[in-house]
Design an enzyme around this catalytic site. Structure first.
Site, PDB file in Angstrom:
ATOM      1  N   PHE A   1      -1.670  16.062   4.323  1.00  0.00           N
ATOM      2  CA  PHE A   1      -2.018  15.557   2.991  1.00  0.00           C
ATOM      3  C   PHE A   1      -0.863  15.515   2.204  1.00  0.00           C
ATOM      4  O   PHE A   1      -0.024  16.525   2.054  1.00  0.00           O
ATOM      5  CB  PHE A   1      -3.046  16.245   2.291  1.00  0.00           C
ATOM      6  CG  PHE A   1      -3.515  15.607   1.405  1.00  0.00           C
ATOM      7  CD1 PHE A   1      -4.561  14.391   1.364  1.00  0.00           C
ATOM      8  CD2 PHE A   1      -3.090  15.679  -0.206  1.00  0.00           C
ATOM      9  CE1 PHE A   1      -4.863  13.746   0.481  1.00  0.00           C
ATOM     10  CE2 PHE A   1      -3.482  14.697  -1.197  1.00  0.00           C
ATOM     11  CZ  PHE A   1      -4.282  13.822  -1.021  1.00  0.00           C
TER      12      PHE A   1
ATOM     13  N   ASP B   1      -4.699   5.515   6.159  1.00  0.00           N
ATOM     14  CA  ASP B   1      -5.269   6.654   6.591  1.00  0.00           C
ATOM     15  C   ASP B   1      -6.084   6.197   7.606  1.00  0.00           C
ATOM     16  O   ASP B   1      -5.981   5.827   8.849  1.00  0.00           O
ATOM     17  CB  ASP B   1      -5.698   7.405   5.455  1.00  0.00           C
ATOM     18  CG  ASP B   1      -6.190   8.800   5.815  1.00  0.00           C
ATOM     19  OD1 ASP B   1      -5.609   9.238   6.865  1.00  0.00           O
ATOM     20  OD2 ASP B   1      -7.230   9.121   5.053  1.00  0.00           O
TER      21      ASP B   1
ATOM     22  N   GLU C   1       0.837  -1.357  -0.037  1.00  0.00           N
ATOM     23  CA  GLU C   1      -0.134  -0.133   0.151  1.00  0.00           C
ATOM     24  C   GLU C   1       1.076   1.190   0.054  1.00  0.00           C
ATOM     25  O   GLU C   1       1.851   1.324   0.456  1.00  0.00           O
ATOM     26  CB  GLU C   1      -0.888  -0.122   1.179  1.00  0.00           C
ATOM     27  CG  GLU C   1      -2.209  -0.690   1.075  1.00  0.00           C
ATOM     28  CD  GLU C   1      -3.298   0.446   0.429  1.00  0.00           C
ATOM     29  OE1 GLU C   1      -2.610   1.268  -0.262  1.00  0.00           O
ATOM     30  OE2 GLU C   1      -4.232  -0.191   0.474  1.00  0.00           O
ATOM     31  N   ASP C   2       0.278   2.287  -0.657  1.00  0.00           N
ATOM     32  CA  ASP C   2       1.069   3.475  -0.354  1.00  0.00           C
ATOM     33  C   ASP C   2       0.945   4.140   0.758  1.00  0.00           C
ATOM     34  O   ASP C   2       1.745   4.679   1.562  1.00  0.00           O
ATOM     35  CB  ASP C   2       0.530   4.618  -1.457  1.00  0.00           C
ATOM     36  CG  ASP C   2      -1.125   4.790  -1.419  1.00  0.00           C
ATOM     37  OD1 ASP C   2      -1.632   3.950  -0.990  1.00  0.00           O
ATOM     38  OD2 ASP C   2      -1.310   5.609  -2.441  1.00  0.00           O
TER      39      ASP C   2
ATOM     40  N   ARG D   1       2.426  12.102  -8.553  1.00  0.00           N
ATOM     41  CA  ARG D   1       2.753  10.973  -8.177  1.00  0.00           C
ATOM     42  C   ARG D   1       4.178  10.821  -8.583  1.00  0.00           C
ATOM     43  O   ARG D   1       4.894   9.700  -8.048  1.00  0.00           O
ATOM     44  CB  ARG D   1       1.901   9.831  -9.130  1.00  0.00           C
ATOM     45  CG  ARG D   1       0.451   9.808  -8.720  1.00  0.00           C
ATOM     46  CD  ARG D   1      -0.220   8.631  -9.393  1.00  0.00           C
ATOM     47  NE  ARG D   1      -1.651   8.731  -9.542  1.00  0.00           N
ATOM     48  CZ  ARG D   1      -2.517   8.259  -8.427  1.00  0.00           C
ATOM     49  NH1 ARG D   1      -1.941   7.907  -7.083  1.00  0.00           N
ATOM     50  NH2 ARG D   1      -3.732   8.493  -8.303  1.00  0.00           N
TER      51      ARG D   1
HETATM   52  P1  IMP Z   1      -8.161   4.910   4.162  1.00  0.00           P
HETATM   53  O1  IMP Z   1      -9.120   4.054   3.562  1.00  0.00           O
HETATM   54  O2  IMP Z   1      -8.644   5.931   4.659  1.00  0.00           O
HETATM   55  O3  IMP Z   1      -7.144   4.008   4.792  1.00  0.00           O
HETATM   56  O4  IMP Z   1      -7.357   5.486   2.944  1.00  0.00           O
HETATM   57  C1  IMP Z   1      -6.427   4.961   2.008  1.00  0.00           C
HETATM   58  C2  IMP Z   1      -6.282   5.745   0.870  1.00  0.00           C
HETATM   59  O5  IMP Z   1      -6.579   7.262   0.797  1.00  0.00           O
HETATM   60  C3  IMP Z   1      -4.901   5.982   0.149  1.00  0.00           C
HETATM   61  O6  IMP Z   1      -4.580   4.812  -0.570  1.00  0.00           O
HETATM   62  C4  IMP Z   1      -4.876   7.231  -0.676  1.00  0.00           C
HETATM   63  O7  IMP Z   1      -5.332   6.731  -1.899  1.00  0.00           O
HETATM   64  C5  IMP Z   1      -5.633   7.951  -0.056  1.00  0.00           C
HETATM   65  N1  IMP Z   1      -4.650   8.847   0.952  1.00  0.00           N
HETATM   66  C6  IMP Z   1      -5.011   9.002   2.048  1.00  0.00           C
HETATM   67  N2  IMP Z   1      -4.046   9.964   2.821  1.00  0.00           N
HETATM   68  C7  IMP Z   1      -3.547  10.436   1.617  1.00  0.00           C
HETATM   69  C8  IMP Z   1      -2.605  11.464   1.538  1.00  0.00           C
HETATM   70  O8  IMP Z   1      -2.156  12.446   2.559  1.00  0.00           O
HETATM   71  N3  IMP Z   1      -2.037  11.725   0.025  1.00  0.00           N
HETATM   72  C9  IMP Z   1      -2.644  11.239  -1.043  1.00  0.00           C
HETATM   73  N4  IMP Z   1      -3.640  10.056  -0.670  1.00  0.00           N
HETATM   74  C10 IMP Z   1      -3.981   9.894   0.691  1.00  0.00           C
HETATM   75 MG    MG Z   2      -4.249   3.344  -1.746  1.00  0.00          MG
END
Ligand code: IMP
Ligand code: MG
Length: 175
Positions: free
Chosen positions: A150, A101, A97-98, A163
């Site tokens: 962010f 959050d 995963e990147d 990206r």
């Molecule tokens: P989660 O389901 O809230 O954990 O969301 C994860 C996804 O939200 C990541 O895979 C990203 O696509 C997006 N995301 C969350 N925080 C960031 C950020 O700081 N920058 C860019 N994308 C983010």
């Molecule tokens: Mg992602």
């Protein structure tokens, strides 16, 4: 509004950490083949760099999911955009995963992948924002914990931009 990117984690620091995580994975999976699953698009840069630093045999597959709803806050359920090409049954799977959050995307993804009977299922993420966690998910490998800001770069986007930055940056807005 003009956007300015402030460096949060330099390219050299990201490279060094990926090297360490690659080594840890190679040791943990000695004698096995790891099957890396990239969560597109954000995980692509990280997975390629990570794969190059893993010394046990590696296979790879890609999937794309999106959380319902727009903006920078993710909602509760995910939509499958692109499913895996191959079965994961009996494989030593690592989700790459990147960023984690709220944890909702990963939680739903793990629920889905567990039903496909991998031999093991682990998670490796480039970034984690622990302060934002809503769902408790177990993460096996984390490169960096970051504050609630962010971020972009190394695969992460703001409105599909940035990206390709080789470092992790924070978006600042100027009038
Ligand atoms: P989660 O389901 O809230 O954990 O969301 C994860 C996804 O939200 C990541 O895979 C990203 O696509 C997006 N995301 C969350 N925080 C960031 C950020 O700081 N920058 C860019 N994308 C983010
Ligand atoms: Mg992602």
């Amino acid at each position: 509004m003009k956007e300015n990117i402030k460096v949060l984690i330099s390219e050299a620091d990201v490279d060094k950490k990926i090297e360490e995580i690659g080594k840890a994975i190679s040791e943990r999976y000695a004698g096995k083949t790891v099957h890396l699953i990239c969560v597109l698009k954000g995980g692509a840069f990280f997975m390629c760099e990570l794969a190059k630093r893993i010394t046990v045999p590696v296979s790879m597959d890609f999937m794309a999911v999106s959380s319902y709803g727009a903006g920078t806050v993710s909602s509760g359920s995910i939509k499958m955009i692109k499913d895996l090409d191959e079965s994961i049954e009996g494989k030593e799977v690592i989700i790459v995963e990147d960023i984690i959050d709220s944890g909702r995307t990963l939680d739903k993804l793990m629920e889905l992948l567990k039903t496909r009977n991998p031999k093991s299922l682990a998670v490796c993420t480039l970034l984690d924002k622990p302060d934002r966690r809503v769902v408790d998910v177990k993460v096996d490998y984390t490169c960096f914990n970051i504050p609630d800001e962010f971020v972009v770069g190394y695969g992460l986007d703001y409105d599909q931009k940035y990206r390709n930055l080789p470092y992790i940056g924070v978006v600042e807005f100027e009038d």
